[in-house]
Design a protein around this motif. Structure first.
Motif, PDB file in Angstrom:
ATOM      1  N   THR A   1       0.872  -1.176   0.000  1.00  0.00           N
ATOM      2  CA  THR A   1       0.000   0.000   0.000  1.00  0.00           C
ATOM      3  C   THR A   1       0.910   1.226   0.000  1.00  0.00           C
ATOM      4  OG1 THR A   1      -1.622  -1.237   1.293  1.00  0.00           O
ATOM      5  CG2 THR A   1      -1.955   1.138   1.113  1.00  0.00           C
ATOM      6  N   PRO A   2       1.510   1.548  -1.156  1.00  0.00           N
ATOM      7  CA  PRO A   2       2.475   2.654  -1.183  1.00  0.00           C
ATOM      8  C   PRO A   2       1.794   4.002  -0.961  1.00  0.00           C
ATOM      9  CG  PRO A   2       2.078   1.805  -3.400  1.00  0.00           C
ATOM     10  CD  PRO A   2       1.373   0.886  -2.455  1.00  0.00           C
ATOM     11  N   THR A   3       2.495   4.889  -0.282  1.00  0.00           N
ATOM     12  CA  THR A   3       2.032   6.248  -0.037  1.00  0.00           C
ATOM     13  C   THR A   3       3.176   7.197  -0.367  1.00  0.00           C
ATOM     14  OG1 THR A   3       2.775   6.310   2.261  1.00  0.00           O
ATOM     15  CG2 THR A   3       0.550   5.458   1.861  1.00  0.00           C
ATOM     16  N   ARG A   4       2.866   8.488  -0.429  1.00  0.00           N
ATOM     17  CA  ARG A   4       3.931   9.454  -0.646  1.00  0.00           C
ATOM     18  C   ARG A   4       4.934   9.410   0.501  1.00  0.00           C
ATOM     19  NH1 ARG A   4       4.872  10.806  -5.117  1.00  0.00           N
ATOM     20  NH2 ARG A   4       2.998  11.987  -5.616  1.00  0.00           N
ATOM     21  N   GLU A   5       4.437   9.180   1.707  1.00  0.00           N
ATOM     22  CA  GLU A   5       5.309   9.159   2.885  1.00  0.00           C
ATOM     23  C   GLU A   5       6.251   7.958   2.892  1.00  0.00           C
ATOM     24  OE1 GLU A   5       2.232  11.906   3.182  1.00  0.00           O
ATOM     25  OE2 GLU A   5       1.997   9.726   2.921  1.00  0.00           O
ATOM     26  N   THR A   6       5.844   6.860   2.247  1.00  0.00           N
ATOM     27  CA  THR A   6       6.689   5.658   2.231  1.00  0.00           C
ATOM     28  C   THR A   6       7.436   5.483   0.908  1.00  0.00           C
ATOM     29  OG1 THR A   6       4.844   4.270   1.444  1.00  0.00           O
ATOM     30  CG2 THR A   6       5.147   4.466   3.834  1.00  0.00           C
ATOM     31  N   GLN A   7       7.426   6.525   0.078  1.00  0.00           N
ATOM     32  CA  GLN A   7       8.048   6.409  -1.244  1.00  0.00           C
ATOM     33  C   GLN A   7       9.524   6.048  -1.157  1.00  0.00           C
ATOM     34  OE1 GLN A   7       7.184   9.726  -3.785  1.00  0.00           O
ATOM     35  NE2 GLN A   7       8.187   8.847  -5.567  1.00  0.00           N
ATOM     36  N   HIS A   8      10.243   6.657  -0.210  1.00  0.00           N
ATOM     37  CA  HIS A   8      11.668   6.362  -0.074  1.00  0.00           C
ATOM     38  C   HIS A   8      11.907   4.901   0.324  1.00  0.00           C
ATOM     39  CE1 HIS A   8      11.802  10.715  -0.076  1.00  0.00           C
ATOM     40  NE2 HIS A   8      13.122  10.690  -0.142  1.00  0.00           N
ATOM     41  N   ALA A   9      10.965   4.315   1.029  1.00  0.00           N
ATOM     42  CA  ALA A   9      11.130   2.939   1.498  1.00  0.00           C
ATOM     43  C   ALA A   9      10.748   1.910   0.435  1.00  0.00           C
ATOM     44  CB  ALA A   9      10.286   2.719   2.755  1.00  0.00           C
ATOM     45  N   HIS A  10       9.878   2.292  -0.523  1.00  0.00           N
ATOM     46  CA  HIS A  10       9.341   1.329  -1.472  1.00  0.00           C
ATOM     47  C   HIS A  10       9.952   1.391  -2.865  1.00  0.00           C
ATOM     48  CE1 HIS A  10       5.384   0.937   1.018  1.00  0.00           C
ATOM     49  NE2 HIS A  10       6.285   0.046   1.376  1.00  0.00           N
ATOM     50  N   GLU A  11      10.454   2.541  -3.281  1.00  0.00           N
ATOM     51  CA  GLU A  11      10.881   2.692  -4.665  1.00  0.00           C
ATOM     52  C   GLU A  11      12.061   1.770  -4.973  1.00  0.00           C
ATOM     53  OE1 GLU A  11      10.703   6.627  -7.343  1.00  0.00           O
ATOM     54  OE2 GLU A  11       9.105   5.691  -6.200  1.00  0.00           O
ATOM     55  N   GLN A  12      11.982   1.078  -6.128  1.00  0.00           N
ATOM     56  CA  GLN A  12      13.037   0.124  -6.482  1.00  0.00           C
ATOM     57  C   GLN A  12      13.391   0.288  -7.962  1.00  0.00           C
ATOM     58  OE1 GLN A  12      12.597  -2.713  -8.505  1.00  0.00           O
ATOM     59  NE2 GLN A  12      10.367  -2.638  -8.802  1.00  0.00           N
ATOM     60  N   PRO A  13      14.649  -0.033  -8.324  1.00  0.00           N
ATOM     61  CA  PRO A  13      15.169   0.363  -9.636  1.00  0.00           C
ATOM     62  C   PRO A  13      14.712  -0.473 -10.822  1.00  0.00           C
ATOM     63  CG  PRO A  13      16.859  -0.819  -8.407  1.00  0.00           C
ATOM     64  CD  PRO A  13      15.701  -0.632  -7.467  1.00  0.00           C
ATOM     65  N   GLY A  14      13.876  -1.486 -10.584  1.00  0.00           N
ATOM     66  CA  GLY A  14      13.312  -2.211 -11.712  1.00  0.00           C
ATOM     67  C   GLY A  14      11.998  -1.632 -12.190  1.00  0.00           C
ATOM     68  N   CYS A  15      11.412  -0.757 -11.402  1.00  0.00           N
ATOM     69  CA  CYS A  15      10.074  -0.208 -11.680  1.00  0.00           C
ATOM     70  C   CYS A  15      10.107   0.720 -12.894  1.00  0.00           C
ATOM     71  CB  CYS A  15       9.587   0.532 -10.437  1.00  0.00           C
ATOM     72  SG  CYS A  15       8.056   1.460 -10.671  1.00  0.00           S
ATOM     73  N   LEU A  16       9.243   0.470 -13.863  1.00  0.00           N
ATOM     74  CA  LEU A  16       9.190   1.326 -15.043  1.00  0.00           C
ATOM     75  C   LEU A  16       8.888   2.774 -14.670  1.00  0.00           C
ATOM     76  CD1 LEU A  16       7.362  -0.645 -17.895  1.00  0.00           C
ATOM     77  CD2 LEU A  16       9.769  -0.650 -17.259  1.00  0.00           C
ATOM     78  N   HIS A  17       7.935   2.965 -13.763  1.00  0.00           N
ATOM     79  CA  HIS A  17       7.540   4.340 -13.433  1.00  0.00           C
ATOM     80  C   HIS A  17       8.614   5.050 -12.616  1.00  0.00           C
ATOM     81  CE1 HIS A  17       3.348   4.894 -14.923  1.00  0.00           C
ATOM     82  NE2 HIS A  17       3.465   3.585 -15.065  1.00  0.00           N
ATOM     83  N   ALA A  18       9.315   4.334 -11.756  1.00  0.00           N
ATOM     84  CA  ALA A  18      10.423   4.952 -11.029  1.00  0.00           C
ATOM     85  C   ALA A  18      11.505   5.400 -11.999  1.00  0.00           C
ATOM     86  CB  ALA A  18      10.991   3.980 -10.002  1.00  0.00           C
ATOM     87  N   ASN A  19      11.718   4.627 -13.047  1.00  0.00           N
ATOM     88  CA  ASN A  19      12.747   4.976 -14.016  1.00  0.00           C
ATOM     89  C   ASN A  19      12.281   6.073 -14.971  1.00  0.00           C
ATOM     90  OD1 ASN A  19      14.564   3.202 -12.867  1.00  0.00           O
ATOM     91  ND2 ASN A  19      13.888   1.486 -14.124  1.00  0.00           N
ATOM     92  N   MET A  20      10.995   6.102 -15.293  1.00  0.00           N
ATOM     93  CA  MET A  20      10.469   7.250 -16.033  1.00  0.00           C
ATOM     94  C   MET A  20      10.608   8.523 -15.216  1.00  0.00           C
ATOM     95  SD  MET A  20       7.081   6.434 -18.315  1.00  0.00           S
ATOM     96  CE  MET A  20       6.197   5.410 -17.157  1.00  0.00           C
TER      97      MET A  20
END
Length: 287
Positions: A187-206
């Motif tokens: 259940t990702p939130t803006r507050e947990t973005q630093h804890a959840h973001e990972q480098p395989g994610c298409l949207h994180a890389n966009m």
């Protein structure tokens, strides 16, 4: 008054103007078709996404910045904006002033980039985030309803039920339909973005494009354009693997509902993750 860093490199007018022209020419290859479609009132679900989803305006993307530590000889600071200052030798970015004004956002971005870079890439989502955005909706309700779904709404929902959803990116998750959200493993939130973001994610890389332009002019415009170019390619995979049928626009589907399609998706995703890692480290080095 803030202390300004001494320029580490100097560019003669012929050199910096050539760099600026090259950047503008490169960006114009993306901007010209978009602006023409906008003038005609047409929408393109792939090519227009980076201009409509992100807040960076076309004119801002086209504007050239050399980055910090560069002295531009025979330049006028008015050409570059309020953060540039004139010296006896030329014009340079007042880096310390910009960093002081943006200290909080720069640190937020730096922390996110470093945290993401320090994690292994997860490649098992198979693009189900786009499917979760149309889950249990009719053709009329879906976001890009001018374009048909490849499968019936019932079969589309069944694929999501069968595969599950493993999305770590808040800005994708927030567009899930209400019945799709409980299906996600996180259940990702803006507050947990630093804890959840990972480098395989298409949207994180966009989003490297977003962080690059938000850091501008602390990063050179060529880096912003490099991030845009990668995001543009990633968006293509994102929509080819989506439930939409965009073959008429020249985008053959990556059928992630099949084993072969999932293998193709993961292999392409891995390649994007490797290229994004280089850009992520370039951004961190600039900071």
């Amino acid at each position: 008054m803030t202390a300004a860093l001494a320029p580490a490199a100097a560019l003669d007018a012929v050199d910096w103007r050539a760099r600026r022209r090259a950047h503008e020419h490169r960006v114009d290859t993306w901007l010209t078709p978009h602006l023409a479609r906008r003038h005609r009132g047409e929408k393109h679900p792939v090519e227009d996404f980076l201009f409509t989803y992100y807040s960076h305006r076309p004119a801002q993307l086209r504007r050239w910045h050399p980055g910090p530590g560069v002295l531009l000889r025979d330049a006028d600071p008015a050409e570059f904006g309020r953060d540039y200052r004139a010296t006896a030798a030329g014009v340079t970015l007042d880096t310390a002033r910009v960093r002081e004004r943006r200290a909080e956002s720069v640190e937020w971005i730096r922390t996110l980039l470093a945290a993401t870079a320090g994690r292994p890439a997860q490649l098992g989502c198979f693009g189900m985030h786009e499917w979760a955005m149309v889950y249990r909706q009719t053709q009329q309700e879906v976001r890009h309803n001018a374009w048909p779904l490849r499968l019936t709404p019932e079969r589309t929902a069944a694929v999501v039920d069968e595969r599950g959803v493993r999305c770590s990116h808040f800005d994708a998750y927030r567009f899930f339909t209400a019945p799709a959200r409980p299906l996600n493993v996180l259940t990702p939130t803006r507050e947990t973005q630093h804890a959840h973001e990972q480098p395989g994610c298409l949207h994180a890389n966009m989003d490297l494009y977003k962080w690059a332009y938000k850091l501008s002019p602390l990063v050179p415009s060529e880096l912003v354009a490099d991030a845009f170019a990668l995001a543009r390619e990633i968006r293509t995979l994102d929509m080819r693997a989506s439930p939409y049928d965009l073959a008429a626009l020249g985008y053959p589907p990556v059928r992630v509902e099949t084993p072969e399609g999932r293998a193709e998706y993961a292999a392409t995703q891995r390649g994007f993750a490797e290229r994004a890692a280089v850009l992520r480290h370039r951004l961190l080095a600039a900071l």
